[in-house]
Design a protein around this motif. Structure first.
Motif, PDB file in Angstrom:
ATOM      1  N   ARG A   1     -52.560 -25.429   6.652  1.00 16.24           N
ATOM      2  CA  ARG A   1     -53.702 -26.347   6.696  1.00 16.24           C
ATOM      3  C   ARG A   1     -53.340 -27.714   6.130  1.00 16.24           C
ATOM      4  O   ARG A   1     -53.709 -28.758   6.713  1.00 16.24           O
ATOM      5  CB  ARG A   1     -54.876 -25.747   5.918  1.00 16.24           C
ATOM      6  CG  ARG A   1     -56.161 -26.563   6.046  1.00 16.24           C
ATOM      7  CD  ARG A   1     -57.300 -25.928   5.297  1.00 16.24           C
ATOM      8  NE  ARG A   1     -57.064 -25.947   3.849  1.00 16.24           N
ATOM      9  CZ  ARG A   1     -57.916 -25.417   2.974  1.00 16.24           C
ATOM     10  NH1 ARG A   1     -59.021 -24.825   3.369  1.00 16.24           N
ATOM     11  NH2 ARG A   1     -57.642 -25.478   1.671  1.00 16.24           N
ATOM     12  N   GLU A   2     -52.589 -27.709   5.018  1.00 13.04           N
ATOM     13  CA  GLU A   2     -52.196 -28.985   4.421  1.00 13.04           C
ATOM     14  C   GLU A   2     -51.241 -29.758   5.323  1.00 13.04           C
ATOM     15  O   GLU A   2     -51.310 -30.985   5.422  1.00 13.04           O
ATOM     16  CB  GLU A   2     -51.553 -28.739   3.049  1.00 13.04           C
ATOM     17  CG  GLU A   2     -52.519 -28.256   1.982  1.00 13.04           C
ATOM     18  CD  GLU A   2     -53.693 -29.211   1.808  1.00 13.04           C
ATOM     19  OE1 GLU A   2     -53.455 -30.359   1.396  1.00 13.04           O
ATOM     20  OE2 GLU A   2     -54.838 -28.800   2.095  1.00 13.04           O
ATOM     21  N   ALA A   3     -50.343 -29.046   5.988  1.00 13.35           N
ATOM     22  CA  ALA A   3     -49.414 -29.701   6.916  1.00 13.35           C
ATOM     23  C   ALA A   3     -50.174 -30.344   8.073  1.00 13.35           C
ATOM     24  O   ALA A   3     -49.919 -31.498   8.442  1.00 13.35           O
ATOM     25  CB  ALA A   3     -48.397 -28.696   7.437  1.00 13.35           C
ATOM     26  N   ILE A   4     -51.127 -29.614   8.626  1.00  9.57           N
ATOM     27  CA  ILE A   4     -51.928 -30.142   9.736  1.00  9.57           C
ATOM     28  C   ILE A   4     -52.727 -31.362   9.291  1.00  9.57           C
ATOM     29  O   ILE A   4     -52.823 -32.361  10.021  1.00  9.57           O
ATOM     30  CB  ILE A   4     -52.853 -29.041  10.294  1.00  9.57           C
ATOM     31  CG1 ILE A   4     -52.013 -27.950  10.975  1.00  9.57           C
ATOM     32  CG2 ILE A   4     -53.870 -29.626  11.277  1.00  9.57           C
ATOM     33  CD1 ILE A   4     -52.793 -26.702  11.330  1.00  9.57           C
ATOM     34  N   ARG A   5     -53.287 -31.303   8.085  1.00  7.49           N
ATOM     35  CA  ARG A   5     -54.058 -32.432   7.558  1.00  7.49           C
ATOM     36  C   ARG A   5     -53.189 -33.677   7.391  1.00  7.49           C
ATOM     37  O   ARG A   5     -53.698 -34.805   7.420  1.00  7.49           O
ATOM     38  CB  ARG A   5     -54.683 -32.054   6.217  1.00  7.49           C
ATOM     39  CG  ARG A   5     -55.885 -31.149   6.325  1.00  7.49           C
ATOM     40  CD  ARG A   5     -56.410 -30.751   4.952  1.00  7.49           C
ATOM     41  NE  ARG A   5     -57.673 -30.029   5.034  1.00  7.49           N
ATOM     42  CZ  ARG A   5     -58.286 -29.466   4.006  1.00  7.49           C
ATOM     43  NH1 ARG A   5     -57.752 -29.551   2.793  1.00  7.49           N
ATOM     44  NH2 ARG A   5     -59.434 -28.830   4.161  1.00  7.49           N
ATOM     45  N   ASN A   6     -51.876 -33.470   7.199  1.00  8.30           N
ATOM     46  CA  ASN A   6     -50.951 -34.590   7.026  1.00  8.30           C
ATOM     47  C   ASN A   6     -50.185 -34.921   8.302  1.00  8.30           C
ATOM     48  O   ASN A   6     -49.157 -35.600   8.254  1.00  8.30           O
ATOM     49  CB  ASN A   6     -49.970 -34.264   5.887  1.00  8.30           C
ATOM     50  CG  ASN A   6     -50.606 -34.379   4.518  1.00  8.30           C
ATOM     51  OD1 ASN A   6     -50.648 -35.445   3.928  1.00  8.30           O
ATOM     52  ND2 ASN A   6     -51.129 -33.259   4.017  1.00  8.30           N
ATOM     53  N   ASP A   7     -50.717 -34.441   9.448  1.00  7.94           N
ATOM     54  CA  ASP A   7     -50.117 -34.728  10.767  1.00  7.94           C
ATOM     55  C   ASP A   7     -48.662 -34.280  10.857  1.00  7.94           C
ATOM     56  O   ASP A   7     -47.831 -34.954  11.472  1.00  7.94           O
ATOM     57  CB  ASP A   7     -50.232 -36.223  11.103  1.00  7.94           C
ATOM     58  CG  ASP A   7     -51.677 -36.671  11.259  1.00  7.94           C
ATOM     59  OD1 ASP A   7     -52.456 -35.889  11.840  1.00  7.94           O
ATOM     60  OD2 ASP A   7     -52.023 -37.757  10.784  1.00  7.94           O
TER      61      ASP A   7
ATOM     62  N   ILE B   1     -45.120 -30.661   1.163  1.00  6.46           N
ATOM     63  CA  ILE B   1     -45.597 -31.744   2.038  1.00  6.46           C
ATOM     64  C   ILE B   1     -44.739 -32.987   1.843  1.00  6.46           C
ATOM     65  O   ILE B   1     -44.438 -33.713   2.803  1.00  6.46           O
ATOM     66  CB  ILE B   1     -47.087 -32.051   1.769  1.00  6.46           C
ATOM     67  CG1 ILE B   1     -47.970 -30.842   2.148  1.00  6.46           C
ATOM     68  CG2 ILE B   1     -47.523 -33.297   2.530  1.00  6.46           C
ATOM     69  CD1 ILE B   1     -47.879 -30.435   3.594  1.00  6.46           C
ATOM     70  N   ARG B   2     -44.311 -33.226   0.613  1.00  2.79           N
ATOM     71  CA  ARG B   2     -43.418 -34.374   0.366  1.00  2.79           C
ATOM     72  C   ARG B   2     -42.091 -34.191   1.096  1.00  2.79           C
ATOM     73  O   ARG B   2     -41.591 -35.114   1.734  1.00  2.79           O
ATOM     74  CB  ARG B   2     -43.181 -34.532  -1.139  1.00  2.79           C
ATOM     75  CG  ARG B   2     -42.248 -35.697  -1.492  1.00  2.79           C
ATOM     76  CD  ARG B   2     -42.216 -35.944  -2.997  1.00  2.79           C
ATOM     77  NE  ARG B   2     -41.730 -34.784  -3.736  1.00  2.79           N
ATOM     78  CZ  ARG B   2     -40.432 -34.488  -3.867  1.00  2.79           C
ATOM     79  NH1 ARG B   2     -39.502 -35.253  -3.287  1.00  2.79           N
ATOM     80  NH2 ARG B   2     -40.059 -33.432  -4.565  1.00  2.79           N
TER      81      ARG B   2
END
Length: 228
Positions: free
Chosen positions: A98-104, A69-70
């Motif tokens: 899911r984590e990518a989507i949560r971070n737009d 994500i970073r």
């Protein structure tokens, strides 16, 4: 500006099944991820791509996702490969998406190889409505899930390993009946590809007396969907 996460399906056997867009994105991506870096390195070598691959699998995906994500937040393009087939289909990928989507962060999955689609089409069983079950629980929850599927009317699709195939077919006979139409495919797209069709009892008998090698896809007709 955030980067983009691509999910790249890879061949389940025949290396010609890689798409031109998948090859281009693997060449262009800033970061490559794979469940098994050794397996994926062989594919990249075949494609003439010389890049480092980072490991992303079920044992490290929570920690790995933070770093990925970073990377994406810094504007990098990240490509997640499967060992064979499509990421997140009985393989790591869901958590990272899911984590990518949560971070737009933008996510795109390419179309490509996956084992259950050719197995279903080859089976001759109804394919207009089906349920993909993947791997059944090995112990806890296994019998509960099978009992829930006893009255399923759609074609059911399962993945299974060689050392559990006969046990699974025996359980299917117990819950679905020995005459339930089914199909078992193994080594899809490879040299020794095989699809065995018939009743669950007939298929079990075949594999009791023949090779148990490769990864298996089992398709079972839904209750009442075809004449048994």
């Amino acid at each position: 500006m955030s980067g983009k996460l691509y999910l790249i399906p890879t061949p389940i056997g025949n290396l010609e099944d890689i798409t031109l867009r998948a090859i281009r994105l693997l060449k262009e991506a800033d970061v490559l991820l794979a469940e098994d870096t050794r397996t994926s390195s062989l594919l990249l070598k075949h494609l003439g791509i010389d890049k480092k691959i980072l490991a992303h699998h079920q044992h490290n995906e929570h920690q790995s996702a933070k770093e990925i994500i970073r990377f994406l937040s810094e504007g990098k393009t990240v490509a997640l490969m499967s060992d064979a087939g499509t990421p997140a289909i009985s393989d790591p990928g869901f958590f990272l998406v899911r984590e990518a989507i949560r971070n737009d962060i933008a996510v795109e999955c390419l179309p490509g190889a996956t084992a259950f689609v050719p197995a279903l089409v080859n089976s001759g069983l109804p394919s207009d409505r089906f349920t993909f079950e993947g791997f059944l629980p090995v112990k806890k929850g296994r019998q509960t899930r099978l009992k829930q599927l006893e009255h399923e009317e759609r074609t059911m699709i399962f993945y299974e390993s060689p050392h559990r195939l006969l046990k699974t077919l025996t359980e299917f006979i117990q819950y679905f009946g020995d005459n339930r139409p089914a199909s078992v495919s193994r080594e899809l797209t490879k040299l020794f590809e095989e699809t065995v069709r018939g009743s669950l009892a007939d298929i079990k008998s075949h594999f009791e007396n023949n090779t148990l090698k490769g990864e298996f896809v089992i398709c079972v007709a839904g209750k009442g969907s075809v004449k048994e």
